[in-house]
Write a protein that holds these residues in place. Structure first.
Motif, PDB file in Angstrom:
ATOM      1  N   LEU A  41      22.846 111.403  21.762  1.00 22.74           N
ATOM      2  CA  LEU A  41      21.687 112.104  22.290  1.00 22.74           C
ATOM      3  C   LEU A  41      22.050 113.555  22.528  1.00 22.74           C
ATOM      4  CD1 LEU A  41      20.440 109.502  24.898  1.00 22.74           C
ATOM      5  CD2 LEU A  41      19.253 110.195  22.840  1.00 22.74           C
ATOM      6  N   GLN A  45      16.956 115.951  21.604  1.00 21.13           N
ATOM      7  CA  GLN A  45      16.455 114.580  21.624  1.00 21.13           C
ATOM      8  C   GLN A  45      15.952 114.198  23.007  1.00 21.13           C
ATOM      9  OE1 GLN A  45      16.531 112.322  18.952  1.00 21.13           O
ATOM     10  NE2 GLN A  45      17.301 110.349  19.634  1.00 21.13           N
ATOM     11  N   ARG A  46      16.640 114.618  24.043  1.00 21.28           N
ATOM     12  CA  ARG A  46      16.286 114.201  25.392  1.00 21.28           C
ATOM     13  C   ARG A  46      14.900 114.670  25.810  1.00 21.28           C
ATOM     14  NH1 ARG A  46      19.850 111.895  28.839  1.00 21.28           N
ATOM     15  NH2 ARG A  46      21.982 111.637  28.097  1.00 21.28           N
ATOM     16  N   LYS A  48      12.215 115.216  23.651  1.00 18.89           N
ATOM     17  CA  LYS A  48      11.213 115.069  22.595  1.00 18.89           C
ATOM     18  C   LYS A  48       9.935 114.383  23.057  1.00 18.89           C
ATOM     19  CE  LYS A  48      13.877 115.089  18.304  1.00 18.89           C
ATOM     20  NZ  LYS A  48      14.290 114.289  17.128  1.00 18.89           N
ATOM     21  N   LEU A  49      10.054 113.437  23.967  1.00 16.26           N
ATOM     22  CA  LEU A  49       8.903 112.612  24.335  1.00 16.26           C
ATOM     23  C   LEU A  49       8.513 112.796  25.792  1.00 16.26           C
ATOM     24  CD1 LEU A  49       9.931 109.334  22.470  1.00 16.26           C
ATOM     25  CD2 LEU A  49       8.459 111.177  21.644  1.00 16.26           C
ATOM     26  N   ILE A  67      15.254 100.197  21.441  1.00 18.75           N
ATOM     27  CA  ILE A  67      14.126 101.118  21.274  1.00 18.75           C
ATOM     28  C   ILE A  67      13.638 101.610  22.628  1.00 18.75           C
ATOM     29  CG2 ILE A  67      11.711 101.279  20.558  1.00 18.75           C
ATOM     30  CD1 ILE A  67      12.453  99.307  18.264  1.00 18.75           C
ATOM     31  N   HIS A  70      16.064 104.179  24.134  1.00 19.07           N
ATOM     32  CA  HIS A  70      16.056 105.474  23.443  1.00 19.07           C
ATOM     33  C   HIS A  70      14.775 106.247  23.714  1.00 19.07           C
ATOM     34  CE1 HIS A  70      19.599 106.034  20.745  1.00 19.07           C
ATOM     35  NE2 HIS A  70      19.786 104.773  21.080  1.00 19.07           N
ATOM     36  N   LEU A  71      13.638 105.564  23.752  1.00 16.75           N
ATOM     37  CA  LEU A  71      12.391 106.251  24.085  1.00 16.75           C
ATOM     38  C   LEU A  71      12.453 106.845  25.480  1.00 16.75           C
ATOM     39  CD1 LEU A  71       9.758 103.722  22.662  1.00 16.75           C
ATOM     40  CD2 LEU A  71      10.339 105.964  21.714  1.00 16.75           C
ATOM     41  N   ALA A  74      14.597 109.843  25.637  1.00 15.00           N
ATOM     42  CA  ALA A  74      13.916 110.986  25.026  1.00 15.00           C
ATOM     43  C   ALA A  74      12.784 111.516  25.897  1.00 15.00           C
ATOM     44  CB  ALA A  74      13.382 110.600  23.651  1.00 15.00           C
ATOM     45  N   ARG A 270      16.754 105.208  16.948  1.00 13.89           N
ATOM     46  CA  ARG A 270      16.701 106.652  16.715  1.00 13.89           C
ATOM     47  C   ARG A 270      15.586 107.017  15.737  1.00 13.89           C
ATOM     48  NH1 ARG A 270      22.414 106.267  17.616  1.00 13.89           N
ATOM     49  NH2 ARG A 270      22.822 105.647  15.471  1.00 13.89           N
ATOM     50  N   VAL A 273      12.274 106.962  17.640  1.00 14.85           N
ATOM     51  CA  VAL A 273      12.065 108.204  18.394  1.00 14.85           C
ATOM     52  C   VAL A 273      11.518 109.290  17.476  1.00 14.85           C
ATOM     53  CG1 VAL A 273      13.204 110.074  19.661  1.00 14.85           C
ATOM     54  CG2 VAL A 273      13.780 107.689  20.166  1.00 14.85           C
ATOM     55  N   SER A 277       7.741 111.073  17.847  1.00 17.98           N
ATOM     56  CA  SER A 277       7.752 112.463  18.291  1.00 17.98           C
ATOM     57  C   SER A 277       6.901 113.361  17.406  1.00 17.98           C
ATOM     58  CB  SER A 277       9.196 112.990  18.294  1.00 17.98           C
ATOM     59  OG  SER A 277       9.649 113.220  16.974  1.00 17.98           O
TER      60      SER A 277
END
Length: 296
Positions: A41, A45-46, A48-49, A67, A70-71, A74, A270, A273, A277
Motif C-alpha cells: 500500500l 492507494q490509501r 483512493k476510496l 477485498i 484492501h477497500l 484505501a 488490489r 480497488v 476507484s
C-alpha cells in the motif's frame, strides 16, 4: 509438516513517494523459505476510496476478506457480509478497525431477497450512502454429471447467479445519481476454461460474465460501471478445506502458471480497488483474468 511464520516490515522512501511493504515469511521444516508479499500500500492507494462506502458479499474469509481489508485501507467504509461465520466476519472487522478503518459485519444469506434488502438497508442506515458493490459470495461443488441433482444445481445458481442479480438490483436503488457507482463481480477462470466435475459451477460463472456485460451496457448511462474479475486458483480456507493445496493438483496448476505460484487474496483485492476507484472511471464491461497467466 511444521511451519514457522514471521513478518518483515520494510519502509523506504523514493524520489516520488513513501512506500510500506509487509512480507510474510514462512519457514518449512525442510528448510524451504517462502516469501509472500502480503500487502503493498503506498500513499496514493490509501486515499483512493476516501468517503466511499462498499458492500462486499461473502467477505468473512478468503478472497472476500482480502477485498474488504484492501477497500478499507484505501479509505472506504466497508460492510462485511457473512452468511453464518460471524466470528470470522468480526475478525475481519477488527482487523480493519485496528488499521484505522471503518467496517461493520452484517449477516445476510444473499441467495434470499429479504436478506439482501436487509443488508443494503443496514449499510444505508449506518453510513448514509453506497458507492461500491462487490459480489464475491459464491459456492462450488465438484460432482460428476451422473451425480448432478436439482439441489446441486440450485445451491450454486441460487447464490452465484440469482443472488448476484438481486444484489445488483438492490444496489442501483442506493447508488446516488452522478456518484459513479461501481459493481465488481467476482467470477472465475472456469467461466472460460470449464473444468471436469465443475460443469454447474463453470456454467454459473459464465453466466456472471454475461450479466457483467449486459449490465454494463444497461447501467452505463446512469454512470454505474460494472466489471468482473476472474481469479485463478487461489490459496484460501476453501481450497485448503477441499484439500487442493500441497497436492498434485497444486503442482499441476503451478506448472501451468507462467508466474509460478498460486494466487493470494491480495492479488485479487488490489484489482478490486482499481475497479472501484476513479482510476477506472473509463472502464466498464470488462472481465479481467487475474491468474498469473494460467492457461488450462
Amino acid at each position: 509438516m511444521i511451519f514457522r511464520i514471521s513478518f518483515l516490515n520494510i519502509h523506504f522512501n523514493t524520489h516520488f513517494k513513501s512506500c510500506f511493504i509487509k512480507f510474510c515469511i514462512i519457514d518449512e521444516a525442510e528448510g524451504r523459505r517462502i516469501l509472500i508479499n502480503s500487502c503493498i500500500l503506498d500513499d496514493q492507494q490509501r486515499g483512493k476510496l476516501g468517503g466511499k462506502v462498499a458492500i462486499v458479499t461473502g467477505s468473512s474469509k478468503g478472497i472476500g476478506a482480502g477485498i474488504a481489508k484492501h477497500l478499507a485501507l484505501a479509505g472506504a467504509s466497508v460492510v462485511v457480509n457473512y452468511a453464518s461465520s460471524k466470528q470470522d466476519a468480526d475478525r475481519v472487522v477488527n482487523d480493519i478497525v485496528k488499521e484505522g478503518g471503518k467496517a461493520i459485519a452484517v449477516q445476510a444469506d444473499v441467495s434470499k431477497e429479504a436478506d439482501i434488502q436487509h443488508l443494503f438497508a443496514v449499510a444505508k442506515s449506518t453510513y448514509g450512502r453506497l458507492d461500491i458493490l462487490v459480489n464475491n459470495a459464491g459456492v462450488y461443488e465438484f460432482q460428476s454429471i451422473e451425480n448432478v441433482t436439482v439441489e446441486h444445481y440450485h445451491k450454486q445458481f441460487d447464490l452465484n447467479v440469482l443472488g448476484l442479480i438481486l444484489c445488483c438490483k438492490e444496489a442501483v436503488k442506493y447508488f446516488e445519481p452522478a456518484a459513479n457507482g461501481s459493481i465488481i463481480n467476482i467470477t472465475s477462470v472456469v467461466s472460460t476454461a470449464p473444468t471436469p466435475q465443475l460443469s454447474v459451477y463453470s456454467a454459473s460463472k459464465a453466466a456472471v460474465d454475461a450479466i457483467t456485460k449486459a449490465l454494463s451496457r444497461e447501467l452505463g448511462p446512469r454512470r454505474i460501471r460494472v466489471n468482473s474479475i476472474r481469479p485463478g486458483p487461489t490459496v484460501t480456507e476453501g481450497t485448503h478445506a477441499a484439500r487442493l493445496i500441497s497436492t498434485s493438483f497444486e503442482e499441476q496448476i503451478v506448472a501451468q502458471t507462467p508466474l509460478g505460484r498460486l494466487g493470494q487474496p491480495d492479488d485479487v483485492a488490489r484489482v478490486v480497488v482499481f475497479f472501484a476507484s476513479d482510476d477506472a472511471e473509463w472502464v466498464t464491461g470488462e472481465c479481467l483474468t487475474v491468474a498469473g497467466g494460467w492457461v488450462n
